[in-house]
Design an enzyme around this catalytic site. Structure first.
Site, PDB file in Angstrom:
ATOM      1  N   ARG B  31     -11.567  31.683 -30.802  1.00 20.08           N
ATOM      2  CA  ARG B  31     -12.991  31.374 -31.029  1.00 20.08           C
ATOM      3  C   ARG B  31     -13.556  30.378 -30.024  1.00 20.08           C
ATOM      4  NH1 ARG B  31     -14.503  32.988 -36.951  1.00 20.08           N
ATOM      5  NH2 ARG B  31     -12.362  32.981 -37.587  1.00 20.08           N
ATOM      6  N   ARG B  35     -19.567  28.348 -32.167  1.00 27.52           N
ATOM      7  CA  ARG B  35     -20.653  27.461 -32.581  1.00 27.52           C
ATOM      8  C   ARG B  35     -20.498  25.996 -32.189  1.00 27.52           C
ATOM      9  NH1 ARG B  35     -21.292  28.504 -38.761  1.00 27.52           N
ATOM     10  NH2 ARG B  35     -19.224  29.440 -38.570  1.00 27.52           N
ATOM     11  N   ARG B  44     -27.164  32.291 -29.259  1.00 29.93           N
ATOM     12  CA  ARG B  44     -27.139  32.919 -30.580  1.00 29.93           C
ATOM     13  C   ARG B  44     -28.549  33.196 -31.089  1.00 29.93           C
ATOM     14  NH1 ARG B  44     -27.835  35.174 -34.268  1.00 29.93           N
ATOM     15  NH2 ARG B  44     -26.892  35.257 -36.350  1.00 29.93           N
ATOM     16  N   ASP B  81     -16.251  40.965 -32.907  1.00 29.45           N
ATOM     17  CA  ASP B  81     -15.767  40.589 -34.236  1.00 29.45           C
ATOM     18  C   ASP B  81     -14.859  41.701 -34.742  1.00 29.45           C
ATOM     19  OD1 ASP B  81     -16.455  38.498 -36.559  1.00 29.45           O
ATOM     20  OD2 ASP B  81     -16.114  40.479 -37.437  1.00 29.45           O
ATOM     21  N   TYR B 157     -11.031  43.495 -45.854  1.00 24.83           N
ATOM     22  CA  TYR B 157     -12.492  43.408 -45.907  1.00 24.83           C
ATOM     23  C   TYR B 157     -13.102  44.708 -46.430  1.00 24.83           C
ATOM     24  CZ  TYR B 157     -12.458  39.045 -43.240  1.00 24.83           C
ATOM     25  OH  TYR B 157     -12.268  37.756 -42.841  1.00 24.83           O
TER      26      TYR B 157
END
Lengths: 347, 347
Positions: B31, B35, B44, B81, B157
């Site tokens: 990652r 962020r 973003r 992702d 998921y």
């Protein structure tokens, strides 16, 4: 310490803890007195808060006995909670229905200084009354397990303030290791006093729950987990050399299990994610293993339970073994599944 | 598959993946485009949704390059992702700010039948454009990592519907193993097609993220984790024998790491909770290890970072090693900590 009657000593549970391989393993379930039982939910209504339930001997005795009456488990565990220790130390602890425990987190040494280990035993007197009552009312052949949270786990709550904040103690340990060490020390000291008194009141074994072992990075395992457990186990062994101690390092990390097994404990409880075959390699020949069926099986039921029981017993052949889940039974578990589990073990 | 230029082949990252012990370990962070970077947060804003960011090559290229420009990491990873695969299969996927991913969960085979592996490559065309763009714009010596989620994790998921529901696939596996197997098969097939195409477009290595490995009980590890990974690795090795594959079984369970390492993969990425010394015992002499500094260190900073780097390098002495975190860097990480990490490694 009460005299140890022959019926107790010949119980499957205490024989397994003595290192004996029994032909049928003893069975009990973590959180066996819990919300999956309708009679528990009825009794729960009589207490205003969850802590009130823990601190009202009459009710705590009743819920401890309920699963023994219904299922005849091979061991009982006094109904209480690991967070009675921070509560007894003077920290604010409360339970929010559906969210779990909350604590007013300790931010620094000033907060910590407000707690006192000297008030612990008086505060926990209702727990000792519960133990005395249980020794009167349990079947003569059913051992009573006393317990407390292991220091890292208790300190996780004391510093983090609740569930879902297991990383806060690790973060603080990187930033302010001295503070964290003092909190762990405080939990350790309180636990030693609490457990010695449980032994005085007559528990037949002690289980130490390191529920957040898996949150501890390898570099902190010795300071957070092993050294505090060593301090407790050493103190208890000096106080009551014959008292069996079970340690539950809830983690899949083999080396944490191995390090825990190097302490003079009678049994290691294994979480679901670590296989019993791998766990067996980490412990001594006489050290019992306890665990580790998936609690989800008590929800889904069916013949998957029989397969899991058979697999566990096959793996544990020739080694002292106590059949249990890998963690507490959940509120959505079914009574039929527990019955099936017992039938599967006992035939 | 693009030609492999000498500058790339002599990169620390690809040399480590080839089994070479480098005097300084390559460093990248899971990652690393994320962020914690102000420039990421700026970019973003240009995309309406998180998936739009993944599917807009210009933006995905930009955020992939940002940490390379700022820190000069030894490897880049295409910004995307793991949930683009269920999205491409036709399942509804969306991201709720601050809550993570949501999917309309597959309840049964009827739901599953609505998905189609034949639409995957067309749907993921923007990802392939991103890879082509990155191959143009990355420094010649910076390898590009392609990736996807491992089948159990993706299926977690698809069946569970989001984060915090990792147990749903296990529960279903006890109740309806056939259905779960089909979902895992679908994810596996889609992943093989997706990764072959990533290889065609020029990625220099592939990482398989088994982020929910720790939720799989031992009895299901072979079916849920190892067999699907074996299928993918075998297919990729047949397609592109030289392509290095990194597997990341995010678990502290030594035996899951050991079983993964028995596949023909070049490297195993290790999570924070498993010590590198224990991990090293589970893998082959030529198989690189990657990991496993605590992501919390990037939040707390300070000389704890230097100590962690020194300890990791000491443990990995004489073994091919890629320095990384044990999981993704978090949004509250500081740039100063990442700089300190790099200085600590590179001097």
């Amino acid at each position: 310490m009460t005299g140890r009657n022959p019926e107790l000593q010949s119980s499957l549970f205490l024989r397994s803890l003595a290192g004996e391989v029994t032909s049928i393993p003893p069975v009990w379930l973590m959180r066996q007195a819990g919300r999956y039982l309708p009679e528990y939910r009825e009794t729960r209504k009589k207490a205003k808060t969850f802590l009130d339930l823990c601190y009202t001997p009459e009710l705590a005795i009743e819920v401890t006995l309920q699963p023994i009456r219904r299922f005849g488990f091979d061991a009982s565990i006094m109904f209480s909670d690991i967070l009675v220790v921070p509560d007894a130390l003077g920290q604010k602890v409360w339970f929010v229905e559906g969210e779990g425990p909350k604590l007013e987190p300790l931010k620094d040494e000033t907060d910590l200084a407000k707690l006192s280990v000297d008030r612990v035993l008086a505060h926990l007197d209702p727990v000792f009354q519960t133990i005395r009552g249980l020794k009167q009312s349990l079947p003569a052949s059913t051992p009573l397990i006393g317990f407390c949270g292991a220091p890292h786990t208790v300190a996780t709550y004391m510093i983090g303030g609740g569930s879902g904040t297991q990383s806060e103690i690790i973060r603080r340990s990187y930033e302010a290791p001295g503070f964290v060490r003092k909190v762990i020390d405080q939990a350790t000291e309180a636990s030693i006093r609490y457990l010695k008194r449980q032994i005085d009141e007559g528990v037949d074994a002690i289980q130490l729950f390191e529920s957040w072992a898996s949150a501890v990075p390898p570099a902190l395992v010795e300071d957070h987990i092993i050294a505090p457990l060593r301090r407790i186990v050493t103190a208890l062994k000096a106080y009551a050399p014959q008292m069996p101690i079970l340690a539950f390092p809830r983690t899949m990390a083999s080396e944490v299990v191995r390090a825990t097994a190097q302490l003079p404990v009678s049994a290691i409880s294994i979480e679901t994610g670590l296989s019993l075959s791998e766990a067996r390699k980490q412990v001594g020949q006489k050290q019992a293993l306890q665990g580790n069926l998936d609690p989800l099986l008590m929800v889904t039921g069916g013949d998957a339970i029989d397969r899991a029981v058979d697999a566990a017993r096959a793996t544990m052949q020739g080694h002292p073994y106590i059949l249990n889940l890998g963690h507490g039974i959940t509120p959505d578990a079914s009574i039929a599944s527990v019955e099936r589990l017992l039938k599967s073990v006992r035939g």
